[in-house]
Enzyme design. Structure first.
Site, PDB file in Angstrom:
ATOM      1  N   SER A  51      -3.976  -0.158  -2.441  1.00  0.00           N
ATOM      2  CA  SER A  51      -4.979   0.199  -3.450  1.00  0.00           C
ATOM      3  C   SER A  51      -6.123   0.180  -3.357  1.00  0.00           C
ATOM      4  O   SER A  51      -6.568   1.069  -2.272  1.00  0.00           O
ATOM      5  CB  SER A  51      -4.258  -0.598  -4.836  1.00  0.00           C
ATOM      6  OG  SER A  51      -5.105  -0.034  -5.811  1.00  0.00           O
ATOM      7  N   ASP A 108       4.579   5.393  -8.182  1.00  0.00           N
ATOM      8  CA  ASP A 108       3.218   5.102  -8.527  1.00  0.00           C
ATOM      9  C   ASP A 108       2.745   6.219  -9.629  1.00  0.00           C
ATOM     10  O   ASP A 108       2.871   7.260  -9.101  1.00  0.00           O
ATOM     11  CB  ASP A 108       2.300   5.058  -7.296  1.00  0.00           C
ATOM     12  CG  ASP A 108       0.940   4.490  -7.221  1.00  0.00           C
ATOM     13  OD1 ASP A 108       0.219   4.780  -8.389  1.00  0.00           O
ATOM     14  OD2 ASP A 108       0.837   3.608  -6.718  1.00  0.00           O
ATOM     15  N   HIS A 156       2.748   1.120  -9.223  1.00  0.00           N
ATOM     16  CA  HIS A 156       1.789   0.742  -8.581  1.00  0.00           C
ATOM     17  C   HIS A 156       1.811  -0.463  -8.350  1.00  0.00           C
ATOM     18  O   HIS A 156       1.481  -1.260  -7.186  1.00  0.00           O
ATOM     19  CB  HIS A 156       0.270   1.386  -9.249  1.00  0.00           C
ATOM     20  CG  HIS A 156      -0.877   1.099  -8.206  1.00  0.00           C
ATOM     21  ND1 HIS A 156      -1.008   1.748  -7.165  1.00  0.00           N
ATOM     22  CD2 HIS A 156      -1.822   0.155  -8.146  1.00  0.00           C
ATOM     23  CE1 HIS A 156      -2.059   1.242  -6.428  1.00  0.00           C
ATOM     24  NE2 HIS A 156      -2.597   0.147  -7.187  1.00  0.00           N
TER      25      HIS A 156
END
Lengths: 353, 353
Positions: A144, A298, A327
């Site tokens: 991320s 995601d 995610h």
């Protein structure tokens, strides 16, 4: 400065806190005394070429890497690699709005300057070189916002990065990500208790932090996560209980200004700053063997966006991690998640650069 | 009651407003004088079997159906069909929190009772039967919350509905949809100007309505919409200009309580209420020839969810509408959108039941 007990050894275990001195920032201004929290696992070999840097994500710290990703049996094996996890600026452990005091008193709370992903990477490079004697990295790994830092490392310091594994993130933030993170920020700043960033305790902003958590519920997990009631595997018996017992408390202990500091960086992560806006040129600088590793479900770093970048990186492969969590699969909750991560990362770390 | 000029003939053109009398509600309570706004196009034939009911979505009214979907050259052709568009309860045109007055004065604003999708359908059936002399429908067509009403019609009154076209919506709301719409509602109710629903003008809630609009930006459009900058086709030169010139003004003229009334219905749309929670049994009641028409890039009514329902409907087909806009493709902005809608709807409407 605010005393927030969450950001402590009690909650985050062992970590070092080292000053790298004054950090002049890309956007102007500086952090007079930039302190970085980090943890290490394993031993730096004599050749000083077995270091793996791990970067952290929004709201995350070294803790989840230590607990889920690093150890015997994992690709990030301390028996082979000297793993260094550095908590990002604004993480609450490294220098952050809520803990700015002493020489940093002038940049406390709402006065904290804007920090860029690039500032983190410059700070990390200095920490590694000046304090740990590391000039080159066997690999950089991050998820991320950690993937944003990983890309920044590979583009900014191509000669120092032999391998790169950006997980569930992009080199150039997408407009959709900007909008999503803006909604997260607004959920906090719209709380009257936020008081323009000058609250006296994160408890005054709990309503905003809870709304922020519930927007994460919409975008952080996938539609299928909720439909299949995957939260039952975490031993909750309703989605409300999961929100109230897991996702909301996860965020409400945190500092609002710290979250906003990180979100500001996230919204502006873009390696093309180094090449006048030319993303092809920026990604073309990468010499690291790179595994681009999106998570299948995601909602905001979708595989499609990651693929478009991977195709522009010379020595790269596209490795999708299947996870219905979306995610927040990054939390490594699904039993099928870590085996995939370890398989891909293991192939990357143990293979040629 | 609030005088909101948006909900007027000036902004919505011609429509009828008819009282269907007292409407007792599924959740208890009643609307003493339930008024429905509706428009008609074309002529009811002598056999009274060419009526097509169109239902409306969250924040939408008959206006967009009139302007984009109905007319010569469209599947919804007034030369063939008697098209009746009924604005849902809470739409701001039919009886709604903000306009409750006279006999409805006791249920004004925050005192408005909870309304269900089923209440809308019962009200619509009464309007059609008692005021327009329509007992059977050639078809029911609706998008998003209109799809929820379409499914409700097909399950509740299977003998009355010959064809059904639920577009970009589901028969049973998903948990993800509940969470998404909750975030929308919270963006509004967290605004101090909302005052527990007792504001004196929607202008007092403009900050909340704008945040609400920006959450729509995250979920209503697709990641690709933003990445490809599709808003340029609408003659904006930045995504900020698009938000400020289109999406925010679209919502800020609306009434907060009305939006919340609709969101409450949306969060609870579920045909399985008729069968003790058994979705298979509920969808098994449908006899209408049904085209299930999701939009390919929809972030919150994804084709996968629509497919799972279509497979449980006997006389049905799965027809995906490709549109990079995502859910708000419903606005019929993409030049490729209406041709697909017209092709599918035309085949359904002009074919056998």
């Amino acid at each position: 400065m605010i005393d927030n007990p969450y950001y402590s050894h009690e909650f985050h275990g062992d970590y070092e806190l080292v000053s790298i001195g004054r950090l002049d920032l890309e956007e102007g201004g500086s952090i007079p005394d930039c302190r970085l929290a980090y943890t290490t696992f394993g031993t730096l070999n004599e050749a000083r070429d077995n270091a793996v840097l791990v970067t952290t994500w929004f709201s995350g710290t070294h803790q989840i890497w230590r607990d889920q990703y690093i150890g015997d049996g994992h690709a990030l094996d301390p028996a082979k690699y000297f793993v260094v996890v550095v908590d990002q600026i604004g993480s609450g452990l490294s220098t952050s709005p809520h803990n700015a005091s002493g020489d940093n008193a002038a940049i406390s709370m709402s006065k904290f300057p804007h920090v860029r992903i690039g500032d983190d990477v410059v700070a990390q490079e200095r920490l590694l070189r000046e304090h740990l004697g590391i000039e080159t990295l066997h690999a950089v790994v991050g998820g991320s916002m950690g993937a944003q830092q990983t890309y920044e490392w590979a583009v900014r310091f191509p000669e120092k990065v032999k391998r790169a594994a950006p997980i569930a993130g992009t080199a150039q933030v997408t407009p959709h990500d900007v909008l999503f993170s803006r909604s997260l920020v607004e959920a906090i700043t719209s709380d009257p208790g936020f008081a323009g960033g000058e609250y006296t305790s994160n408890a005054e902003v709990v309503a905003g932090l809870e709304r922020h958590a519930r927007i994460w519920a919409v975008m952080g997990f996938s539609t299928e996560f909720w439909k299949q009631e995957v939260w039952r595997a975490l031993e909750f018996d309703s989605k409300e209980a999961f929100l109230e017992g897991f996702l909301q408390p996860y965020f409400t202990v945190m500092d609002p200004n710290d979250l906003i500091c990180m979100a500001w960086k996230w919204q502006r992560g873009d390696v093309a700053r180094h090449t006048g806006g030319d993303l092809d040129a920026a990604l073309g600088r990468i010499t690291a063997r790179t595994f681009v590793m999106p998570i299948s479900e995601d909602m905001f770093f979708p595989p499609r966006d990651c693929r478009a970048e991977q195709e522009r990186i010379k020595n790269s492969e596209f490795r999708v991690v299947d996870d219905v969590l979306g995610h927040l699969g990054l939390f490594a909750v699904a039993p099928t998640y870590m085996p995939q991560i370890d398989a891909h990362l293991g192939e990357l770390l143990d293979g040629p650069a």
